[in-house]
Design an enzyme around this catalytic site. Structure first.
Site, PDB file in Angstrom:
ATOM      1  N   GLU A 152      13.506  18.399 -28.083  1.00 32.93           N
ATOM      2  CA  GLU A 152      13.277  19.829 -27.821  1.00 32.93           C
ATOM      3  C   GLU A 152      14.244  20.648 -28.691  1.00 32.93           C
ATOM      4  OE1 GLU A 152      14.972  20.927 -24.015  1.00 32.93           O
ATOM      5  OE2 GLU A 152      13.597  22.629 -23.766  1.00 32.93           O
ATOM      6  N   LYS A 172       6.332  25.555 -24.055  1.00 35.26           N
ATOM      7  CA  LYS A 172       6.864  25.043 -22.783  1.00 35.26           C
ATOM      8  C   LYS A 172       6.465  25.931 -21.602  1.00 35.26           C
ATOM      9  CE  LYS A 172      11.356  23.507 -20.914  1.00 35.26           C
ATOM     10  NZ  LYS A 172      12.786  23.352 -21.288  1.00 35.26           N
ATOM     11  N   CYS A 203      10.696  18.825 -22.208  1.00 34.00           N
ATOM     12  CA  CYS A 203      11.833  18.674 -21.296  1.00 34.00           C
ATOM     13  C   CYS A 203      11.478  18.846 -19.821  1.00 34.00           C
ATOM     14  CB  CYS A 203      12.972  19.603 -21.700  1.00 34.00           C
ATOM     15  SG  CYS A 203      14.512  19.095 -20.891  1.00 34.00           S
TER      16      CYS A 203
HETATM   17  N1  CDT Z   1      15.913  21.832 -21.333  1.00 27.41           N
HETATM   18  C1  CDT Z   1      15.542  21.596 -20.057  1.00 27.41           C
HETATM   19  O1  CDT Z   1      14.426  21.885 -19.666  1.00 27.41           O
HETATM   20  N2  CDT Z   1      16.463  21.081 -19.240  1.00 27.41           N
HETATM   21  C2  CDT Z   1      16.260  20.853 -17.862  1.00 27.41           C
HETATM   22  C3  CDT Z   1      17.573  20.998 -17.206  1.00 27.41           C
HETATM   23  C4  CDT Z   1      17.714  20.450 -15.873  1.00 27.41           C
HETATM   24  S1  CDT Z   1      16.867  21.241 -14.619  1.00 27.41           S
HETATM   25  C5  CDT Z   1      16.859  19.981 -13.452  1.00 27.41           C
HETATM   26  C6  CDT Z   1      15.617  19.500 -17.563  1.00 27.41           C
HETATM   27  O2  CDT Z   1      14.686  19.465 -16.771  1.00 27.41           O
HETATM   28  O3  CDT Z   1      16.057  18.481 -18.076  1.00 27.41           O
END
Ligand code: CDT
Length: 366
Positions: free
Chosen positions: A63, A144, A214
């Site tokens: 990402e 996203k 992500c």
């Molecule tokens: N970049 C990204 O989406 N990070 C989130 C952070 C944690 S929220 C539980 C992820 O889901 O990995």
């Protein structure tokens, strides 16, 4: 092939399959605030060259790959804009910073999933594109959908923010699966006169691919929408912080940075293995990881998962590392036609809440 091979994770090749392809995940180690973009792109090109040497036909990057995970910082004006790729005529292959990646993929005839921060002129998205090096064309774009974190920064000054809701609009392109042209040999095409969705043509066209980014990987709904389009391969780049008590909550189980990291890696693998199994698809999942600016830890754990939920290759470092495997998309048929034959077993009359209700509504008190 790959960094760690797992028992039971042989990718289960079928002897006569025409759907085998070598794929690569290009994990990136930390990119700091002052890491020049050109240096990060150079590292990405090096990984692509290594993938090419191993005959990979598809490379997947993390990402927002070429820059630090900037949504943890409070930014505005040029200090924010500098992290975005401004698309010329809506065409990312012409964006100056990332153009060298498309040029090299074209030269290698390699397909590429690239995550980047997209500026359209009016709007900002957390975006990935699928570029086909086989036919030299951007085949699909994904923005996203599930943006985690907050719009406003946390009050505690040294808290780790996740300001994606502040800097990006939620994706507006849905979860549209697409076919990757010529990624496997001898796939059925329109020219043959064959039609999709007939008993003897299922799983025989060009590979069906979906993209997520992500946080999307934590939502089974996203995977299922792809599963319902017959996806054989889901691609996911991520930046996942392992220590952010305000964002992730805290308790005894995750009371230290080490314990919190272990849990974050566990949840990562849990989502990827289960959803790959439940939708009978492979997935290639790629981290940007390690400690950015020496103080913001991101998990590694990049991995290639097969359609039975087995890990077939997994990164062993938190640095630039290629994860490679030969996968056989023909393996997906078993899950799609037996346990998860959706057309036989799903009961959509009971699933209404999933698409009609966002938050939880508990039953009445007794
Ligand atoms: N970049 C990204 O989406 N990070 C989130 C952070 C944690 S929220 C539980 C992820 O889901 O990995």
């Amino acid at each position: 092939m790959g960094s760690i091979q797992h028992e039971g994770g042989s990718a289960g090749h079928t002897a006569d399959s025409k759907r085998k392809v070598i794929v690569a995940g290009a994990q990136l180690g930390p990119i700091n605030v002052d890491t020049p973009r050109s240096e990060a792109i150079q590292r990405m090109l090096q990984l692509m060259e290594d993938a090419h040497k191993q005959n990979a036909k598809l490379i997947v990057y993390p990402e927002i790959a070429p820059v630090t995970f900037f949504p943890r910082h409070i930014l505005e004006g040029d200090e924010l804009e500098k992290y975005f790729e401004l698309e010329v005529d809506g065409d990312p292959t012409k964006s100056p910073n990332i153009k060298p990646l498309f040029d090299k993929a074209r030269e290698y005839k390699m397909d590429m999933y690239l995550g980047y921060a997209e500026a359209t002129g009016d709007e900002h998205y957390n975006t990935s594109v699928y570029y086909s090096g086989q036919v030299d064309r951007v085949i699909a774009k994904y923005r996203k959908v599930h943006l985690p974190g907050t719009f406003e920064p946390y009050e505690r000054k040294d808290a780790t923010n996740q300001l994606e809701k502040r800097y990006f609009k939620p994706g507006n392109l849905g979860f549209e699966a697409f076919r990757a042209p010529q990624l496997v040999p001898e796939a059925l095409t329109k020219d043959s006169g064959a039609k999709p969705n007939e008993v003897d043509t299922l799983g025989q066209g060009d590979p069906i691919v979906g993209m997520i980014i992500c946080n999307d990987r934590r939502w089974p709904e996203a995977w299922r929408v792809y599963g319902l389009q017959g996806a054989e391969l889901v691609l996911c780049g991520y930046n996942t912080t392992s220590w952010a008590p305000e964002l992730l909550g805290t308790n005894e189980k995750i009371s230290t940075k080490e314990k919190a990291k272990k849990e974050a890696l566990f949840h990562n693998k849990l989502c990827l293995t289960y959803n790959s199994y439940a939708n009978a698809c492979f997935s290639i999942n790629v981290a940007k990881c390690g400690s950015e600016d020496g103080k913001y830890p991101l998990i590694g754990g990049s991995c290639i998962i097969d359609c039975d939920g087995d890990v077939v290759a997994e990164a062993s470092t938190e640095d630039d590392e290629l994860v490679v495997a030969e996968i056989d998309l023909g393996m997906c048929r078993r899950g799609k036609e037996k346990v998860f034959a959706f057309e036989k077993h799903r009961r959509i009359e009971h699933y209404g809440r999933i698409a009609q209700q966002t938050g939880v509504q508990e039953p009445e008190f007794l």
